[in-house]
Write a protein that holds these residues in place. Structure first.
Motif, PDB file in Angstrom:
ATOM      1  N   VAL A  92       0.842  -1.203   0.000  1.00 25.95           N
ATOM      2  CA  VAL A  92       0.000   0.000   0.000  1.00 25.95           C
ATOM      3  C   VAL A  92       0.876   1.252   0.000  1.00 25.95           C
ATOM      4  N   GLY A  93       1.979   1.235   0.759  1.00 23.95           N
ATOM      5  CA  GLY A  93       2.887   2.376   0.780  1.00 23.95           C
ATOM      6  C   GLY A  93       3.486   2.642  -0.590  1.00 23.95           C
ATOM      7  N   LYS A  94       3.917   1.593  -1.268  1.00 28.95           N
ATOM      8  CA  LYS A  94       4.473   1.742  -2.615  1.00 28.95           C
ATOM      9  C   LYS A  94       3.404   2.208  -3.602  1.00 28.95           C
ATOM     10  N   TYR A  95       2.207   1.672  -3.444  1.00 28.99           N
ATOM     11  CA  TYR A  95       1.115   2.060  -4.344  1.00 28.99           C
ATOM     12  C   TYR A  95       0.751   3.530  -4.161  1.00 28.99           C
ATOM     13  N   LEU A  96       0.655   3.986  -2.922  1.00 27.19           N
ATOM     14  CA  LEU A  96       0.286   5.383  -2.668  1.00 27.19           C
ATOM     15  C   LEU A  96       1.350   6.336  -3.207  1.00 27.19           C
ATOM     16  N   GLY A 137      -6.135   5.265 -14.399  1.00 29.41           N
ATOM     17  CA  GLY A 137      -4.689   5.064 -14.314  1.00 29.41           C
ATOM     18  C   GLY A 137      -4.285   4.457 -12.989  1.00 29.41           C
ATOM     19  N   ALA A 138      -5.072   4.725 -11.933  1.00 26.91           N
ATOM     20  CA  ALA A 138      -4.787   4.131 -10.628  1.00 26.91           C
ATOM     21  C   ALA A 138      -4.933   2.613 -10.681  1.00 26.91           C
ATOM     22  N   ALA A 139      -5.903   2.131 -11.473  1.00 31.55           N
ATOM     23  CA  ALA A 139      -6.077   0.687 -11.643  1.00 31.55           C
ATOM     24  C   ALA A 139      -4.921   0.105 -12.454  1.00 31.55           C
ATOM     25  N   LEU A 140      -4.459   0.841 -13.464  1.00 32.82           N
ATOM     26  CA  LEU A 140      -3.332   0.373 -14.264  1.00 32.82           C
ATOM     27  C   LEU A 140      -2.052   0.324 -13.428  1.00 32.82           C
ATOM     28  N   ILE A 141      -1.908   1.248 -12.487  1.00 34.71           N
ATOM     29  CA  ILE A 141      -0.741   1.236 -11.590  1.00 34.71           C
ATOM     30  C   ILE A 141      -0.753  -0.015 -10.722  1.00 34.71           C
ATOM     31  N   ALA A 142      -1.937  -0.382 -10.203  1.00 32.93           N
ATOM     32  CA  ALA A 142      -2.046  -1.605  -9.397  1.00 32.93           C
ATOM     33  C   ALA A 142      -1.656  -2.837 -10.215  1.00 32.93           C
ATOM     34  N   LEU A 143      -2.094  -2.870 -11.473  1.00 32.48           N
ATOM     35  CA  LEU A 143      -1.699  -3.959 -12.371  1.00 32.48           C
ATOM     36  C   LEU A 143      -0.191  -3.981 -12.568  1.00 32.48           C
ATOM     37  N   GLY A 144       0.406  -2.804 -12.765  1.00 31.58           N
ATOM     38  CA  GLY A 144       1.845  -2.722 -12.965  1.00 31.58           C
ATOM     39  C   GLY A 144       2.630  -3.193 -11.752  1.00 31.58           C
ATOM     40  N   PHE A 146       1.671  -5.466  -9.606  1.00 34.50           N
ATOM     41  CA  PHE A 146       1.592  -6.930  -9.577  1.00 34.50           C
ATOM     42  C   PHE A 146       2.570  -7.556 -10.565  1.00 34.50           C
ATOM     43  N   LEU A 147       2.620  -7.033 -11.777  1.00 34.20           N
ATOM     44  CA  LEU A 147       3.531  -7.581 -12.784  1.00 34.20           C
ATOM     45  C   LEU A 147       4.983  -7.393 -12.354  1.00 34.20           C
ATOM     46  N   SER A 148       5.284  -6.279 -11.697  1.00 38.45           N
ATOM     47  CA  SER A 148       6.641  -6.040 -11.215  1.00 38.45           C
ATOM     48  C   SER A 148       7.024  -7.007 -10.105  1.00 38.45           C
ATOM     49  N   SER A 149       6.019  -7.467  -9.356  1.00 40.62           N
ATOM     50  CA  SER A 149       6.292  -8.393  -8.246  1.00 40.62           C
ATOM     51  C   SER A 149       6.592  -9.813  -8.721  1.00 40.62           C
ATOM     52  N   LEU A 150       6.339 -10.085 -10.003  1.00 42.70           N
ATOM     53  CA  LEU A 150       6.510 -11.441 -10.523  1.00 42.70           C
ATOM     54  C   LEU A 150       7.909 -11.716 -11.049  1.00 42.70           C
ATOM     55  N   PHE A 271      -8.014  -5.994  -6.305  1.00 40.10           N
ATOM     56  CA  PHE A 271      -7.661  -7.334  -6.789  1.00 40.10           C
ATOM     57  C   PHE A 271      -6.163  -7.459  -7.043  1.00 40.10           C
ATOM     58  N   PHE A 272      -5.587  -6.502  -7.769  1.00 39.79           N
ATOM     59  CA  PHE A 272      -4.177  -6.620  -8.118  1.00 39.79           C
ATOM     60  C   PHE A 272      -3.255  -6.281  -6.951  1.00 39.79           C
ATOM     61  N   LEU A 273      -3.687  -5.423  -6.049  1.00 40.37           N
ATOM     62  CA  LEU A 273      -2.889  -5.194  -4.839  1.00 40.37           C
ATOM     63  C   LEU A 273      -2.885  -6.442  -3.962  1.00 40.37           C
ATOM     64  N   PHE A 274      -4.027  -7.131  -3.912  1.00 42.54           N
ATOM     65  CA  PHE A 274      -4.093  -8.396  -3.173  1.00 42.54           C
ATOM     66  C   PHE A 274      -3.137  -9.424  -3.767  1.00 42.54           C
ATOM     67  N   LEU A 275      -3.124  -9.538  -5.105  1.00 43.37           N
ATOM     68  CA  LEU A 275      -2.210 -10.475  -5.749  1.00 43.37           C
ATOM     69  C   LEU A 275      -0.752 -10.087  -5.501  1.00 43.37           C
ATOM     70  N   SER A 276      -0.468  -8.794  -5.461  1.00 45.90           N
ATOM     71  CA  SER A 276       0.897  -8.336  -5.186  1.00 45.90           C
ATOM     72  C   SER A 276       1.329  -8.726  -3.783  1.00 45.90           C
ATOM     73  N   VAL A 277       0.418  -8.586  -2.835  1.00 50.75           N
ATOM     74  CA  VAL A 277       0.708  -9.000  -1.452  1.00 50.75           C
ATOM     75  C   VAL A 277       0.993 -10.495  -1.393  1.00 50.75           C
ATOM     76  N   GLN A 278       0.179 -11.286  -2.091  1.00 50.26           N
ATOM     77  CA  GLN A 278       0.380 -12.729  -2.096  1.00 50.26           C
ATOM     78  C   GLN A 278       1.712 -13.096  -2.746  1.00 50.26           C
ATOM     79  N   SER A 279       2.101 -12.365  -3.779  1.00 50.32           N
ATOM     80  CA  SER A 279       3.377 -12.626  -4.443  1.00 50.32           C
ATOM     81  C   SER A 279       4.544 -12.366  -3.498  1.00 50.32           C
TER      82      SER A 279
END
Length: 286
Positions: A92-96, A137-144, A146-150, A271-279
């Motif tokens: 959440v800190g990185k996302y904000l 764009g905030a939703a696209l950032i969350a997607l980004g 998640f992809l960066s966490s992989l 959804f994508f922040l949740f997946l990032s946390v799980q990653s």
């Protein structure tokens, strides 16, 4: 979380990242405003935002590509796990921090309709509704994120992000050319189920869970096709249209305030922040 937010903001503004992102977004919006509002003398500023939305497919993945991938490459992500905060607070800190970088040029853009209104009639309600919808764009950032966490490869994260966002951008047009038959829907959903199984395996390293989810979903898909195949006809094109973030921006551009679009954007973010946390959690325990 505040410490992570401050650290990330300091990193972005002590480098060229935030400035380049803001400059690129403002340049493209400026070009759009020149073409539509000045040369063509069109009073609809919302058309400029629709015109510039495709640039997000490039600049957002470039902004988010390093947020976790760089930590993994330098092995500094291990330090995150030693901090007295949860993985949720880290993400959440990185996302904000990324959201702040995105909002700064958007705040500057919000003055454009007021400036143009001094020289002619501008539909302010529609213009500001579209600026608000530009928060997709905030939703696209969350997607980004998640992809960066992989991965630990920034270029790979950016490339995949650009491809996924472009696919979402053109999904409405592509929906006109995909099969609307029940069999076409079954095949497409079969591929999606396999992709979902791969993601579950990557996040959990649990083959039984991945195979179980795939077999369960495949069984449901086959059962629906056998019992009521007509229900699957036209489902794939309709789903492609519904999942498009950019199509929902067009709703605001056309002058309608779509509350479901806001709910959808928020759902994508969560959804994508949740997946990032799980990653990150998977990497912590590995």
């Amino acid at each position: 979380m505040i410490a992570v937010l401050k650290h990330e903001l300091r990193s972005y503004f002590h480098s060229l990242t935030a400035y380049l992102f803001g400059a690129l977004l403002l340049v493209f919006v400026g070009i759009g405003a020149m073409l539509y509002n000045i040369q063509a003398a069109v009073s609809n500023f919302e058309f400029v935002l629709s015109f510039c939305s495709i640039v997000l497919a490039v600049i957002v993945p470039i902004l988010t590509m390093r947020v976790i991938a760089e930590e993994r490459r330098q092995k500094t992500d291990q330090l995150l796990y030693s901090l007295p905060i949860t993985t949720v607070q880290v993400i959440v800190g990185k996302y904000l921090a990324l959201l702040v970088v995105y909002l700064i040029p958007l705040c500057i853009i919000s003055f454009y309709p007021l400036i143009f209104a001094q020289f002619g009639e501008v539909y302010l309600a529609t213009s500001y509704g579209s600026i608000f919808a530009f928060m997709m764009g905030a939703a696209l950032i969350a997607l980004g994120i998640f992809l960066s966490s992989l991965t630990d490869n920034q270029g790979f994260a950016a490339g995949i992000g650009i491809a996924v966002i472009l696919l979402n951008y053109y999904s409405v047009r592509l929906s006109e050319h995909v099969s609307s038959t029940a069999m076409g829907t079954v095949i497409a959903f079969g591929v999606l189920i396999l992709a979902l199984g791969a993601v579950i395996w990557y996040l959990t390293k649990n083959e039984n869970l991945a195979y179980g989810c795939c077999f369960a979903l495949a069984a449901v898909l086959i059962l629906v096709n056998v019992l009521d195949g007509a229900a699957l006809e036209g489902l794939l094109p309709d789903l492609m249209e519904k999942l498009s973030l950019f199509a929902r921006l067009d709703t605001f551009v056309n002058g309608a305030f779509d509350l479901t679009a806001i709910v959808y954007d928020m759902s994508v973010i969560v959804f994508f922040l949740f997946l990032s946390v799980q990653s990150l959690e998977k990497r912590r325990y590995n």
